[in-house]
Write an enzyme that holds these catalytic residues in place. Structure first.
Site, PDB file in Angstrom:
ATOM      1  N   TYR A 140      10.982   3.541  12.444  1.00 32.23           N
ATOM      2  CA  TYR A 140      11.493   3.546  11.077  1.00 32.23           C
ATOM      3  C   TYR A 140      12.631   4.560  10.965  1.00 32.23           C
ATOM      4  O   TYR A 140      12.390   5.763  10.986  1.00 32.23           O
ATOM      5  CB  TYR A 140      10.377   3.920  10.084  1.00 32.23           C
ATOM      6  N   LYS A 171       7.610  -2.303  15.786  1.00 26.63           N
ATOM      7  CA  LYS A 171       7.363  -2.739  14.403  1.00 26.63           C
ATOM      8  C   LYS A 171       8.541  -2.202  13.620  1.00 26.63           C
ATOM      9  O   LYS A 171       8.749  -0.980  13.557  1.00 26.63           O
ATOM     10  CB  LYS A 171       6.055  -2.088  13.966  1.00 26.63           C
ATOM     11  N   GLY A 198       5.650  -3.905   4.402  1.00 26.57           N
ATOM     12  CA  GLY A 198       6.283  -3.222   3.276  1.00 26.57           C
ATOM     13  C   GLY A 198       5.464  -3.320   1.999  1.00 26.57           C
ATOM     14  O   GLY A 198       4.393  -3.941   1.977  1.00 26.57           O
ATOM     15  N   ARG A 226      -0.291  -4.009   2.818  1.00 26.76           N
ATOM     16  CA  ARG A 226      -0.402  -4.138   1.363  1.00 26.76           C
ATOM     17  C   ARG A 226      -0.252  -5.564   0.857  1.00 26.76           C
ATOM     18  O   ARG A 226      -0.913  -5.957  -0.100  1.00 26.76           O
ATOM     19  CB  ARG A 226       0.625  -3.210   0.698  1.00 26.76           C
TER      20      ARG A 226
END
Ligand code: FBP
Length: 252
Positions: A140, A171, A198, A226
């Protein structure tokens, strides 16, 4: 030696359920139901997921062996707002003894502390491959120097960094469209690319469209949290995700 991600694949594709948000974000992501790890383990099993991603504390107390386990070896909270750094909190051997079939590690690409995470990743990678465990890198781009973490060039950089440092899978965040995401997948070379779920998308259709875009661009699948367990119908979402990712069907 390259450790195989095959055990997490069906038809060469893969659907992983992530549940480390309790550490990363705190209970703000949760309601009365999904704050219970047992509920998530059940979704992973009934939803036909290829793998379940947990921190060691949850795995120790709730993992029942029903779905292949991936242990996140590092983690942080989002309380501190400085340059992001996530350090190791579980060893590769502990992960193995908990039943892990792979380990995961987050690197904040572009952070002032990037070098620290690279170094730690290097050691973990060496240990994990010695034990034949594949390593999944959450890459990230983040920190003061990263203006837009889903810009195509920075996402492609994240994918490429995964290849360079020896990750078996990366990822990464979705760029927003399949054409730009294809460039990221291309740069990952032989590394399996997972789209990161996300925050919950405004509609289920929006999310399914992203997933379709990512797999059409060459991703092996997605690691999602989520958008599944915050849904009122997690098993219904899981079924649609399996249809798209594993069965190559189109929804939207
Ligand atoms: P989600 O699908 O819920 O976004 O889960 C994917 C994930 O990578 C989790 O493993 C992790 O806890 C979370 O996103 C980190 O989110 P961020 O660092 O973007 O706040």
């Amino acid at each position: 030696m390259v450790a195989s991600m095959e055990q997490f694949m069906t038809n060469g594709r893969s659907l992983l359920l992530a549940y480390d948000q309790g550490l990363e974000h705190g209970p703000t992501d949760f309601n009365q139901q999904n704050c219970d790890p047992a509920y998530i383990v059940e979704i992973a099993r009934k939803g036909g997921f290829n793998g379940l991603i947990l921190q060691k504390g949850i795995a120790e107390k709730y993992y029942d062996g029903s779905v292949p386990l991936i242990i996140k070896l590092n983690g942080k909270t989002n309380i501190f707002k400085g340059e992001p750094v996530s350090r190791q909190i579980c060893s590769v051997e502990e992960a193995l003894s908990l039943g892990a079939k792979a380990v995961g590690y987050t690197i904040y690409l572009g952070s002032e502390h990037e070098a620290l995470m690279f170094q730690e990743f290097g050691r973990i990678h060496h240990e994990a491959h010695r034990l034949d465990l594949p390593v999944i890198a959450w890459i990230y781009p983040r920190g003061a120097y990263v203006k837009d973490d889903t810009a195509p060039e920075i996402v492609a950089y994240a994918a490429r960094a995964g290849l360079e440092i020896g990750a078996d899978a990366v990822k990464i965040k979705y760029t927003g469209n399949p054409d730009t995401f294809r460039w990221a997948v291309k740069n990952a070379g032989k590394v399996k690319v997972y789209m990161s779920g996300g925050p919950k998308a405004p509609t289920e259709e929006d999310f399914l469209r992203q997933v379709q875009g990512a797999v059409s661009a060459g991703a092996v699948g997605l690691a999602v949290g989520r958008n599944v367990w915050q849904s009122d119908d997690p098993l219904g979402v899981a079924k649609k995700l399996r249809d798209i990712v594993i069965e190559n069907k189109k929804y939207v």
